[in-house]
Design a protein around this motif. Structure first.
Motif, PDB file in Angstrom:
ATOM      1  N   ASP A  15      -5.795  -3.698  15.469  1.00  0.00           N
ATOM      2  CA  ASP A  15      -6.359  -4.944  14.977  1.00  0.00           C
ATOM      3  C   ASP A  15      -6.161  -4.961  13.468  1.00  0.00           C
ATOM      4  N   TRP A  16      -6.787  -5.876  12.779  1.00  0.00           N
ATOM      5  CA  TRP A  16      -6.634  -5.976  11.333  1.00  0.00           C
ATOM      6  C   TRP A  16      -7.904  -6.534  10.708  1.00  0.00           C
ATOM      7  N   ASN A  17      -8.081  -6.199   9.469  1.00  0.00           N
ATOM      8  CA  ASN A  17      -9.141  -6.783   8.646  1.00  0.00           C
ATOM      9  C   ASN A  17      -8.541  -7.214   7.314  1.00  0.00           C
ATOM     10  N   ARG A  18      -9.169  -8.189   6.667  1.00  0.00           N
ATOM     11  CA  ARG A  18      -8.686  -8.640   5.366  1.00  0.00           C
ATOM     12  C   ARG A  18      -8.929  -7.557   4.318  1.00  0.00           C
ATOM     13  N   ASP A  19      -7.943  -7.378   3.432  1.00  0.00           N
ATOM     14  CA  ASP A  19      -8.009  -6.376   2.375  1.00  0.00           C
ATOM     15  C   ASP A  19      -7.691  -7.057   1.055  1.00  0.00           C
ATOM     16  N   TYR A  20      -8.412  -6.671   0.002  1.00  0.00           N
ATOM     17  CA  TYR A  20      -8.302  -7.344  -1.293  1.00  0.00           C
ATOM     18  C   TYR A  20      -7.913  -6.342  -2.381  1.00  0.00           C
ATOM     19  N   PRO A  21      -6.616  -6.191  -2.653  1.00  0.00           N
ATOM     20  CA  PRO A  21      -6.146  -5.205  -3.637  1.00  0.00           C
ATOM     21  C   PRO A  21      -6.707  -5.415  -5.036  1.00  0.00           C
ATOM     22  N   PHE A  22      -7.081  -6.651  -5.395  1.00  0.00           N
ATOM     23  CA  PHE A  22      -7.589  -6.922  -6.743  1.00  0.00           C
ATOM     24  C   PHE A  22      -9.120  -6.966  -6.790  1.00  0.00           C
ATOM     25  N   GLY A  23      -9.760  -6.472  -5.751  1.00  0.00           N
ATOM     26  CA  GLY A  23     -11.216  -6.445  -5.755  1.00  0.00           C
ATOM     27  C   GLY A  23     -11.813  -7.832  -5.612  1.00  0.00           C
ATOM     28  N   GLU A  24     -12.948  -8.051  -6.271  1.00  0.00           N
ATOM     29  CA  GLU A  24     -13.710  -9.279  -6.067  1.00  0.00           C
ATOM     30  C   GLU A  24     -13.323 -10.399  -7.017  1.00  0.00           C
TER      31      GLU A  24
END
Length: 694
Positions: free
Chosen positions: A221-230
């Motif tokens: 499956d997958w989840n959203r990932d945020y390389p630049f943080g918030e």
């Protein structure tokens, strides 16, 4: 032997023969019927026996990614192990319990997050299935006769005591937790049972025992990932969990577009706005099942494809620098005057290309005590009194309406309308000014005379303590001019929601329109102010601000961008209905604000080599608590663009509720540092390009 006896004996075989004949006829008919069934209808009946059902299920695919303008990944998909359950048609609660008990041998569901979600009803349903005969006996036939099936079931559950469900073992609770997830599944629709913390061992164990786990699958499956943080997460938005599924209020909208109830969808920000682009094309699998619901075959009829990718106009290197500047200046302003600035909790900034409407950075920082967080969405959601930054629109309204002429002068001295306090500028040393000097020195009185004249009051100088003539139609006339710049109307931004600000009551009082003329009445968002100054910088063309630069098809590999599917073009919403020469006078006035001695921004911008122009602003703002005024504060704002001749960037900054008369001008600090950062980054990139070309 008498004749009578001989006659009776003769009749007996005759009757037996008749009986045999009747039996013979019956068997003949039966054989004929069997022949008809086998020969004429046998194939049809065999097909009915062998009949299967074909159903198609749609498997979700990963969403599209999001990139910044330099093709850095801003939102990614992080893969993870996942255990799913796809029930066949006709699957009963007993079947799901059996699967749950077997699955509990291979995966763990004993964490607090799973166990705390078990309700009393979940426990009772489990007890019922394990003690069905005992439970059913608690409802008499007489009671059952007056209830439908659902009512009977609920009544039985109610009669299961707390003691009976009080001492389940840890293993039993895990089974209940698993069954709870299985119960959420819709027929032939995959339901995630566990995915956030599936171990490699659990994945392997389930994979090896799929034969004894009907409907269960071990997949990814997958989840959203945020390389630049918030940084800009509040603008990027979020998606629902599978447990939440599609929002109830939009159920029909999504179901008619091919969604399943447990699909994850964008619920805010750009994830919501561009849902149709990011969702992708589901993989469609055709299941062949028997009449009893047993799956006997599968076939992929439509290959799945993850969602298309968004390329944003945002430059994350610049965005992060703007975030840093806004946060540091909010911290510095509060630390320098903590008591006076106790109501200063936000600082907001928007930077865009005035020619195209491309948003380069959108930043919001919020202070909660000594904690700071990114709240960029407030640039679109929160509206504030803007102060003198709107004076450019006021001067243009005066020129275009004909109540003033280019170069017309007024003496900046207080105006006293009968029954009201005197209305004056921020300083008494302004003297006589024309329209451009009024912008440069930020004369309130000059704007007051424009408002009075638009309302029908033509006396100059206005008699001290006189009663002003006023036509309320002036409210709509002046607002119409303001709206041409995007003030008080939607900017058209590609976002699910934006505020348009608060429009004050159009009362028959000249003094209120005078307040409006200096930005002390209606409220606007930072995004509206950015569009307004961009329109002035762009020679009166109001363009739609936008986050989207282009849409890309998925790349051949996960690491590369695909080809361009669609590019976002510049959209001109309107051209202000004003003479070009009037716009040029305001542009020159804005240049003088920053670059000539006496300009309200001269101290901060005179030495800049990127030739800036703009307008400063201060608005009084009272703080109320429980309906009572508890403090007087100021909103500090600033708008601008650079370079003056050929603008590349335009910006708007506002810091609401600063202390009165603070010496630390947070609006100037933020704005000057933002422009410095933009041109520094540009210079560095230009130098890097030159090195690469050499």
């Amino acid at each position: 032997m008498s004749n009578k006896k001989r006659k009776k004996k003769a009749q007996l075989p005759f009757r037996i023969n008749i009986l045999f004949f009747v039996i013979f006829l019956m068997f003949t008919v039966l054989i004929l019927q069997l022949g008809v069934v086998q020969i004429l209808n046998g194939e049809a009946f065999q097909e009915e026996i062998d009949r299967t059902v074909k159903d198609t299920t749609k498997i979700p695919v990963p969403r599209g990614k999001v990139y910044d303008s330099k093709h850095n990944v801003v939102v990614d998909n992080k893969p993870q192990y996942s255990i799913t359950y796809t029930p066949a048609k006709g699957t009963q609660a007993e079947d799901r319990l059996e699967v749950a008990e077997k699955l509990a041998e291979f995966i763990s569901m004993d964490s607090e997050d799973y166990l705390k979600g078990i309700t009393e009803r979940n426990k009772k349903e489990y007890w019922y299935l394990k003690n069905k005969e005992e439970a059913d006996s608690r409802l008499s036939e007489e009671e059952a006769a007056d209830l439908d099936n659902a009512e009977q079931y609920n009544t039985i559950l109610e009669r299961i005591t707390e003691e009976e469900i009080a001492n389940f073992s840890k293993q039993q609770l895990e089974v209940i937790a698993i069954k709870k997830e299985l119960d959420k599944a819709y027929s032939l629709t995959p339901q995630i049972v566990k995915n956030e913390d599936v171990t490699a061992e659990e994945y392997a164990q389930v994979s090896e025992h799929l034969g004894v786990l009907p409907g269960v699958n071990a997949t990814t499956d997958w989840n959203r990932d945020y390389p630049f943080g918030e940084s800009i997460n509040s603008l990027l938005g979020s998606i629902t969990t599978q447990e939440q599924g599609i929002p109830a209020e939009k159920e029909q909208y999504y179901l008619t577009r091919g969604y399943s109830r447990n699909d994850r969808v964008g619920k805010s920000g750009l994830e919501e706005y561009y849902e149709d682009v990011l969702r992708g094309r589901k993989e469609q699998i055709q299941y062949t099942t028997t009449k009893s619901g047993k799956v006997v075959g599968t076939e992929t009829v439509v290959e799945g494809s993850r969602g298309k990718d968004l390329v944003l106009t945002i430059d994350m290197e610049f965005q992060q620098e703007v975030d840093k500047i806004v946060r540091e200046e909010l911290q510095a302003a509060y630390k320098q005057h903590p008591y006076e600035n106790k109501y200063l909790t936000d600082a907001l900034a928007v930077v865009l290309d005035p020619n195209t409407g491309e948003l380069l950075a959108v930043s919001g920082q919020t202070r909660d005590g000594n904690e700071y967080s990114n709240t960029a969405y407030k640039a679109l959601y929160d509206s504030h009194r803007p102060g003198s930054v709107v004076k450019g629109a006021t001067v243009l309204a005066g020129l275009e309406s004909g109540v003033i002429s280019p170069g017309q002068t007024f003496n900046d001295s207080p105006i006293k309308i009968k029954g009201t306090p005197p209305k004056r500028s921020h300083t008494s040393a302004i003297g006589t000014v024309d329209d451009q000097a009024a912008l440069k020195r930020s004369s309130n009185v000059y704007m007051f005379y424009i408002a009075l004249k638009m309302g029908g009051e033509n006396r100059y100088p206005f008699p001290n303590n006189g009663k002003a003539s006023f036509n309320t139609a002036a409210w709509q006339e002046m607002r119409n001019y303001f709206q041409q710049f995007g003030l008080g109307v939607k900017t058209g931004i590609d976002f699910p929601y934006e505020a348009i600000g608060y429009e004050g009551e159009s009362m028959n009082r000249a003094g209120l329109l005078m307040d409006f003329a200096i930005g002390q009445y209606d409220t606007y968002t930072t995004m509206q102010l950015a569009q307004y100054v961009s329109t002035i910088a762009n020679d009166g063309y109001r363009v739609r601000p936008h986050f989207l630069k282009e849409i890309r098809n998925p790349g051949k590999s996960d690491e590369q961008l695909g080809n361009v599917y669609r590019s976002e073009n510049t959209e001109v919403l309107n051209r202000v209905q004003m003479d070009q020469s009037y716009l040029e006078r305001v542009q020159e006035g804005f240049r003088q604000v920053f670059q000539e001695q006496g300009g309200t921004g001269f101290r901060y911008y005179a030495s800049k080599d990127y030739n800036p122009a703009g307008k400063t602003g201060t608005a009084e703002n009272a703080i109320y608590e429980n309906g009572k005024e508890v403090a007087e504060t100021e909103n500090l704002s600033l708008i601008g663009y650079a370079p003056y001749e050929e603008p590349e960037i335009a910006f708007a900054v506002i810091a609401p509720n600063t202390g009165l008369g603070n010496t630390y001008k947070i609006n100037h600090q933020i704005s000057s540092r933002i422009m410095d950062a933009y041109f520094d980054i540009k210079e560095e990139r230009d130098e890097e390009k030159e090195k690469q070309n050499d």
